[in-house]
Each structure stands twice: as structure tokens, then as C-alpha cells.
Write a protein that holds these residues in place. Structure first.
Motif, PDB file in Angstrom:
ATOM      1  N   GLN A  16       4.859 -10.572  24.150  1.00 32.82           N
ATOM      2  CA  GLN A  16       3.964 -11.612  23.662  1.00 32.82           C
ATOM      3  C   GLN A  16       4.641 -12.972  23.641  1.00 32.82           C
ATOM      4  O   GLN A  16       3.985 -14.003  23.846  1.00 32.82           O
ATOM      5  CB  GLN A  16       3.475 -11.264  22.253  1.00 32.82           C
ATOM      6  CG  GLN A  16       2.596 -10.032  22.195  1.00 32.82           C
ATOM      7  CD  GLN A  16       2.259  -9.629  20.773  1.00 32.82           C
ATOM      8  OE1 GLN A  16       3.018  -9.896  19.838  1.00 32.82           O
ATOM      9  NE2 GLN A  16       1.112  -8.985  20.594  1.00 32.82           N
ATOM     10  N   ASP A  21       7.379 -15.303  28.903  1.00 30.23           N
ATOM     11  CA  ASP A  21       6.595 -15.321  30.127  1.00 30.23           C
ATOM     12  C   ASP A  21       7.081 -14.228  31.066  1.00 30.23           C
ATOM     13  O   ASP A  21       8.248 -13.804  30.998  1.00 30.23           O
ATOM     14  CB  ASP A  21       6.730 -16.674  30.829  1.00 30.23           C
ATOM     15  CG  ASP A  21       6.111 -17.801  30.014  1.00 30.23           C
ATOM     16  OD1 ASP A  21       5.082 -17.546  29.363  1.00 30.23           O
ATOM     17  OD2 ASP A  21       6.662 -18.917  30.038  1.00 30.23           O
ATOM     18  N   VAL A  80      -5.333 -15.230  28.850  1.00 30.51           N
ATOM     19  CA  VAL A  80      -5.147 -14.156  27.875  1.00 30.51           C
ATOM     20  C   VAL A  80      -6.484 -13.606  27.405  1.00 30.51           C
ATOM     21  O   VAL A  80      -6.650 -12.397  27.224  1.00 30.51           O
ATOM     22  CB  VAL A  80      -4.324 -14.667  26.668  1.00 30.51           C
ATOM     23  CG1 VAL A  80      -4.225 -13.599  25.592  1.00 30.51           C
ATOM     24  CG2 VAL A  80      -2.931 -15.097  27.111  1.00 30.51           C
ATOM     25  N   ASN A 114      -0.773  -9.623  29.258  1.00 33.72           N
ATOM     26  CA  ASN A 114      -1.839 -10.189  28.418  1.00 33.72           C
ATOM     27  C   ASN A 114      -2.586  -9.127  27.627  1.00 33.72           C
ATOM     28  O   ASN A 114      -3.265  -9.444  26.653  1.00 33.72           O
ATOM     29  CB  ASN A 114      -2.845 -10.958  29.279  1.00 33.72           C
ATOM     30  CG  ASN A 114      -2.325 -12.323  29.664  1.00 33.72           C
ATOM     31  OD1 ASN A 114      -1.404 -12.839  29.059  1.00 33.72           O
ATOM     32  ND2 ASN A 114      -2.920 -12.911  30.684  1.00 33.72           N
ATOM     33  N   ALA A 163       1.333 -11.421  34.614  1.00 36.00           N
ATOM     34  CA  ALA A 163       0.779 -12.078  33.430  1.00 36.00           C
ATOM     35  C   ALA A 163      -0.392 -11.269  32.877  1.00 36.00           C
ATOM     36  O   ALA A 163      -0.512 -11.067  31.660  1.00 36.00           O
ATOM     37  CB  ALA A 163       0.339 -13.499  33.764  1.00 36.00           C
ATOM     38  N   TYR A 204      -8.231 -10.540  28.837  1.00 29.89           N
ATOM     39  CA  TYR A 204      -7.654  -9.217  28.634  1.00 29.89           C
ATOM     40  C   TYR A 204      -7.817  -8.730  27.191  1.00 29.89           C
ATOM     41  O   TYR A 204      -7.160  -7.786  26.775  1.00 29.89           O
ATOM     42  CB  TYR A 204      -6.181  -9.238  29.038  1.00 29.89           C
ATOM     43  CG  TYR A 204      -6.022  -9.497  30.517  1.00 29.89           C
ATOM     44  CD1 TYR A 204      -5.930  -8.451  31.418  1.00 29.89           C
ATOM     45  CD2 TYR A 204      -6.028 -10.803  31.007  1.00 29.89           C
ATOM     46  CE1 TYR A 204      -5.827  -8.690  32.787  1.00 29.89           C
ATOM     47  CE2 TYR A 204      -5.923 -11.048  32.369  1.00 29.89           C
ATOM     48  CZ  TYR A 204      -5.833  -9.987  33.248  1.00 29.89           C
ATOM     49  OH  TYR A 204      -5.747 -10.235  34.604  1.00 29.89           O
TER      50      TYR A 204
END
Length: 206
Positions: A158, A161, A76, A205, A201, A79
Motif C-alpha cells: 500500500q 509503488d 486505485v 491496487n 499497479a 480495484y
């Protein structure tokens, strides 16, 4: 120019930001315009604008990190907004310029707003589509129940997944579902191919 013409006519480049390569497509000559897409998108979302502006400007449309042909760092933290801002600065420098007109849409609008606020010396003009000033957005999220409800999808991104079967507005997140909003069938093929190269992902992110 048709969408297919733009796809085949652009020149591709890669800017380096501390080891992360950011892909962009370029068309035309003249003052630099940098375009930043939203979610779920990639540089090709600007095809009509690139065709229209390229007679007078050099239009550079970026793939944000995590998307399409740009690098996809893990985690995370990779990003966080400062990294996106540094990516845009790297693209401007790689294009051989010190500043540019910055255009942003949706999540890319957040990057564009932040870039102009933190790098005014690199921002000639700012064009925002579909995102208010950060202070206005924060105010509405804090005081407007309707806006808070309308932004629930972002909280879902957020909390869940990418492999959750309901993460994308109640559906799974696949290249096909991400591209389902694209009406033109030929363009949709381009989007599916781009999302097959993307990292879900990384996209969430942001």
C-alpha cells in the motif's frame, strides 16, 4: 492430466462488467465452480484442481482484473472490492448460470468471502483456502501483534509503488521475481508470460 494438458484443453471466455472484460478459463461439464486466485497468481494456479474436478463439474478459473488477460483499468478506485464482486457475478452470468460454488485462495479468498456475504443467492457453496473469515482477520490484526507483523508485507504494498526496488519482500517487482515461487520450470514459464501481460499497479491496487 498434466499441467500442459490443462493449459491446452481449457476453453477461454470473457465476461463483461460495465465495460471491463474479465478473462476466465473453463474445463469440464456439470455444476459450475468458480475459482479465484490470489497474489501473485493467475487462473493457471488452479490447474491441478481443474483437472481433478472437470469430470464432474464445469470449473471456471478467473483472471482477476489487472492480471494476465483480464482488463486493467487505471486507478486505485477501479480495484475496490465491489468491482471484484461484480466481476465474479458477471462471470457466473456469462457462463449461463445464476449461481456457483465459489472457491478462493489468499487475496482471492477475500473476494470469495465478500461475494458469499453480499451475494448469498449466487453462492451455492463456499470454499476458502488460506484466509480466515473477515471478522476473524480484523480481530487478529487488531489484537494479535504476531499477525500484525505477519501482514506487514500488505502495508508495504500500500505504501510503495510497483517500481520501488524493494516493494516485493525486499526485491523489485518483475515478472521473474513474481514467478520465483513456482517450483516447476515449465509452469514458471507460464507465470512469467502471464505477469508480462499483467499490470503491477493493478495487482497491488487490490
Amino acid at each position: 492430466a498434466s499441467a500442459q494438458d490443462v493449459f491446452d484443453r481449457v476453453e477461454h471466455g470473457y465476461a463483461d462488467n460495465d465495460g471491463v472484460r474479465i478473462h476466465y478459463a473453463s474445463l469440464g461439464d456439470g455444476p459450475l465452480v468458480v475459482m479465484i486466485h490470489g497474489f501473485p497468481d493467475f487462473w493457471y494456479t488452479w490447474r491441478d484442481q481443474m483437472a481433478a474436478l472437470s469430470s464432474e463439474y464445469r470449473v471456471v478459473a478467473v483472471d482477476l482484473r489487472g492480471y494476465n488477460r483480464s482488463d486493467k483499468p487505471d486507478g486505485v478506485a477501479a480495484y475496490a472490492m465491489p468491482h471484484h464482486l461484480a466481476d465474479i457475478a458477471a462471470v457466473i452470468r456469462h457462463a449461463g448460470e445464476e449461481s456457483a460454488t465459489i472457491v478462493g485462495h489468499d487475496w482471492g479468498g477475500a473476494v470469495a468471502w465478500s461475494f458469499a456475504l453480499t451475494h448469498p443467492e449466487m453462492t451455492d457453496k463456499l470454499v476458502i483456502l488460506n484466509l480466515p473469515h473477515p471478522n476473524g482477520l480484523a480481530r487478529e490484526l487488531r489484537t494479535n501483534p504476531q499477525q500484525y507483523e505477519n501482514s506487514a508485507y500488505a502495508r508495504t504494498f500500500q505504501e510503495k509503488d510497483p517500481d520501488d526496488p524493494t516493494v516485493l519482500f525486499g526485491r523489485p517487482m518483475t515478472p521473474q521475481t513474481l514467478a520465483s515461487w513456482v517450483i516447476d520450470p515449465d509452469a514458471r514459464v507460464r507465470y512469467v508470460e502471464a505477469f508480462e501481460r499483467s499490470d503491477f499497479a493493478g495487482m497491488l491496487n487490490m
